[in-house]
Design an enzyme around this catalytic site. Structure first.
Site, PDB file in Angstrom:
ATOM      1  N   SER A 259     -60.424 103.418  16.026  1.00  0.00           N
ATOM      2  CA  SER A 259     -61.418 104.394  16.071  1.00  0.00           C
ATOM      3  C   SER A 259     -62.261 104.316  16.927  1.00  0.00           C
ATOM      4  O   SER A 259     -62.666 103.290  17.544  1.00  0.00           O
ATOM      5  CB  SER A 259     -62.226 104.602  14.690  1.00  0.00           C
ATOM      6  OG  SER A 259     -62.835 103.380  14.346  1.00  0.00           O
ATOM      7  N   LYS A 260     -63.322 105.280  17.266  1.00  0.00           N
ATOM      8  CA  LYS A 260     -64.206 105.455  17.992  1.00  0.00           C
ATOM      9  C   LYS A 260     -65.257 104.386  17.827  1.00  0.00           C
ATOM     10  O   LYS A 260     -65.798 103.425  18.557  1.00  0.00           O
ATOM     11  CB  LYS A 260     -64.793 106.753  18.185  1.00  0.00           C
ATOM     12  CG  LYS A 260     -65.981 106.973  19.570  1.00  0.00           C
ATOM     13  CD  LYS A 260     -66.442 108.374  19.063  1.00  0.00           C
ATOM     14  CE  LYS A 260     -67.819 108.346  18.561  1.00  0.00           C
ATOM     15  NZ  LYS A 260     -68.888 107.437  18.876  1.00  0.00           N
ATOM     16  N   ARG A 261     -65.416 104.143  16.561  1.00  0.00           N
ATOM     17  CA  ARG A 261     -66.439 103.181  16.064  1.00  0.00           C
ATOM     18  C   ARG A 261     -66.048 101.814  16.429  1.00  0.00           C
ATOM     19  O   ARG A 261     -66.861 101.100  16.833  1.00  0.00           O
ATOM     20  CB  ARG A 261     -66.469 103.287  14.255  1.00  0.00           C
ATOM     21  CG  ARG A 261     -67.937 103.675  14.279  1.00  0.00           C
ATOM     22  CD  ARG A 261     -68.250 103.721  12.747  1.00  0.00           C
ATOM     23  NE  ARG A 261     -67.364 104.882  12.164  1.00  0.00           N
ATOM     24  CZ  ARG A 261     -66.409 104.906  11.245  1.00  0.00           C
ATOM     25  NH1 ARG A 261     -66.284 103.596  10.644  1.00  0.00           N
ATOM     26  NH2 ARG A 261     -65.401 105.884  10.794  1.00  0.00           N
ATOM     27  N   ASP A 264     -66.966 101.235  20.120  1.00  0.00           N
ATOM     28  CA  ASP A 264     -68.634 101.172  20.214  1.00  0.00           C
ATOM     29  C   ASP A 264     -68.851  99.510  19.745  1.00  0.00           C
ATOM     30  O   ASP A 264     -69.748  98.847  20.527  1.00  0.00           O
ATOM     31  CB  ASP A 264     -69.351 102.140  19.332  1.00  0.00           C
ATOM     32  CG  ASP A 264     -69.062 103.305  19.601  1.00  0.00           C
ATOM     33  OD1 ASP A 264     -68.711 103.935  20.631  1.00  0.00           O
ATOM     34  OD2 ASP A 264     -69.333 104.503  18.952  1.00  0.00           O
TER      35      ASP A 264
END
Ligand code: GLU
Length: 505
Positions: A259-261, A264
């Protein structure tokens, strides 16, 4: 055999995940390989999730990757419009046909009623088990339904999932896949505003756009039984495209979809290009801006779930078009490894000509307020290119060519500095001043001859020379550096550091 027609059908809801680009890529490769067409269709029927700018962003990402659709909202085509919101009127008759055949029904439940039901019944599903408790045409009967419709009572149309039916289809990657139809809920097909949901629109449009193969992420597999039934009811299973559900791209650590998380958290991009959320203003970094080459990006994505059965890892897009096959796509998810992604990029940068890096170099120089001659920049690019893992490494790898070192790594030179070395560099300056031809070969020759005269070993003076020119211990071959810096600058830098070494004494 009909012409191969494939589609990428994203919803314009935000940044384009690398899994989405891989779906684009596999579609593109398959289309090119079969002399077919690749279509971009924007699935924007869910207006609540619509994000302004997202469609343009998707097109920009595809353009950056060099995966240009043959038909799309921007390029047009014979099967348009290619934005589902502009096709609204097309879907209603299909939904009505399903109702007439008893394969779908009108449902008048208000959002409040549904909410109350969900609160009262944990894991409530609008399905064969519950539909007769709800406000729909199946329970209310023909007369009441007619009356409600005449009064324009807000309603949706739901599919009536059969109770005892196994839905089976052949997936190009997974082989035969079967579902018990009653396990799926009665999905809404047409909303109260007569906008179709994704489920109806995807089937109708795949039919009308003559799609022959539909490749999409594994996350859509649970929706497949609904789609297969709609194909069966509306157009006949013989018309249905061949499906392939592509494996998930997994997080590097642990399980589950990347995921994008995760990006990050672990410090790497997950989107193809920089994305700014128009609502929150939140900025997410993309592979492009991080310094990836499109050739590397498409290569690494191709390998996330596929190989050609050999050890080969580097493939150009043209080669992928030749060698790719859906049958060799793995069933299991592929773990994303950012170090490996960078390896691909480094390999592609090494294969890049100087001109391939010129633009990146120019913009990085501009960013640092440097105005350099194109010729000089080209020489620098040729020297540092292979040292860059990311295009954005250029400045870090080359800044000493454009500005004198702000600091020198004195601790690695100072302790072993002595009069003998001092004398050597005094004479090398004199020698360099006299040199007629300023090139790496002659410089090295002069330097080595002088070393022999002074009975010094390479280890004694090469490191100091490098620190004098670069400021630190890194960089390409030291005589190449001196050759590009030029006579005046090389001598000036040697003198500057010698002065510092003297002062430290
Ligand atoms: N609109 C769906 C998406 O956002 C498309 C899925 C499909 O290709 O059927 O991914």
């Amino acid at each position: 055999m009909s012409t191969v027609r494939v589609r990428f059908a994203p919803s314009p809801t935000g940044g384009l995940h690398l899994g989405g680009v891989r779906t684009v890529l596999y579609n593109y490769l398959f289309a090119r390989q079969h002399g077919g067409q690749f279509i971009l269709r924007i699935e924007d029927t869910d207006q609540t999730r619509f994000v302004p700018g997202a469609e343009q962003y998707i097109q920009d990402c595809l353009a950056w990757c060099g995966l240009i659709p043959d038909e799309s909202p921007a390029h047009g085509g014979n099967y348009g419009p290619y934005r589902q919101s502009e096709r609204k009127a097309i879907y209603l008759p299909y939904a009505q046909q399903l109702v007439a055949a008893g394969q779908a029904y009108y449902a008048f439940d208000t959002p409040e009623e549904l909410e109350a039901k969900r609160k009262a019944v944990p894991n409530f599903q609008y399905s064969h088990a519950t539909r007769m408790e709800m406000n729909n045409s199946l329970r209310l009967g023909e007369a009441v339904t007619k009356e409600l419709l005449e009064k324009n009572t807000p309603h949706v149309i739901r599919i009536k999932m059969p109770e005892n039916e196994t839905v089976t289809f052949t997936d190009m990657i997974r082989g035969e896949v079967s579902f018990n139809a009653s396990q799926s809920d009665d999905k809404v097909l047409l909303k109260a505003d007569q906008m179709p949901t994704y489920h109806l629109a995807v089937v109708v449009d795949d039919f009308l756009m003559k799609i022959t193969h539909a490749f999409r992420g594994e996350e859509w597999l649970p929706s497949a039984p609904v789609h297969v039934l709609l194909w069966k009811y509306l157009f006949g299973l013989d018309k249905m495209p061949q499906w392939a559900h592509l494996p998930l791209i997994l997080k590097p650590d642990g399980n589950g979809k990347l995921s994008k998380r995760d990006g990050d958290r672990l410090g790497f991009p997950v989107f193809a290009m920089n994305w700014t959320d128009p609502k929150t203003g939140e900025q997410t970094k993309g592979f492009k801006e991080m310094g990836f080459l499109p050739a590397a990006f498409t290569n690494l994505l191709a390998m996330l779930g596929w190989n050609d059965g050999t050890e080969q890892e580097l493939f150009s897009l043209e080669e992928l078009v030749q060698k790719f096959s859906m049958e060799r796509v793995h069933k299991g998810g592929a773990k994303f490894d950012f170090e490996k992604a960078k390896w691909y990029n480094h390999e592609w940068i090494k294969r890049l000509g100087v001109e391939g890096m010129r633009q990146v170099a120019a913009s990085q120089l501009q960013e640092h307020g440097i105005a350099a001659e194109a010729d000089y920049t080209n020489k620098v690019i040729a020297l540092v290119k292979d040292r860059c893992t990311l295009l954005t490494d250029f400045w870090q790898e080359s800044k000493f060519f454009f500005e004198t070192p702000a600091q020198y790594d004195l601790p690695s030179v100072q302790p072993k500095w002595n009069d003998k070395k001092q004398q050597f560099f005094v004479e090398i300056i004199r020698q360099f001043e006299l040199m007629q031809f300023w090139n790496a070969t002659d410089l090295e020759k002069e330097f080595k001859e002088m070393m022999a005269v002074h009975e010094l070993k390479p280890g004694d003076v090469l490191l100091p020379l490098r620190v004098m020119l670069v400021g630190g211990k890194s960089g390409p071959a030291v005589f190449d550096i001196a050759a590009v810096l030029g006579k005046e600058e090389t001598i000036a830098r040697i003198k500057a550091m010698m002065k510092l070494l003297q002062l430290q004494k």
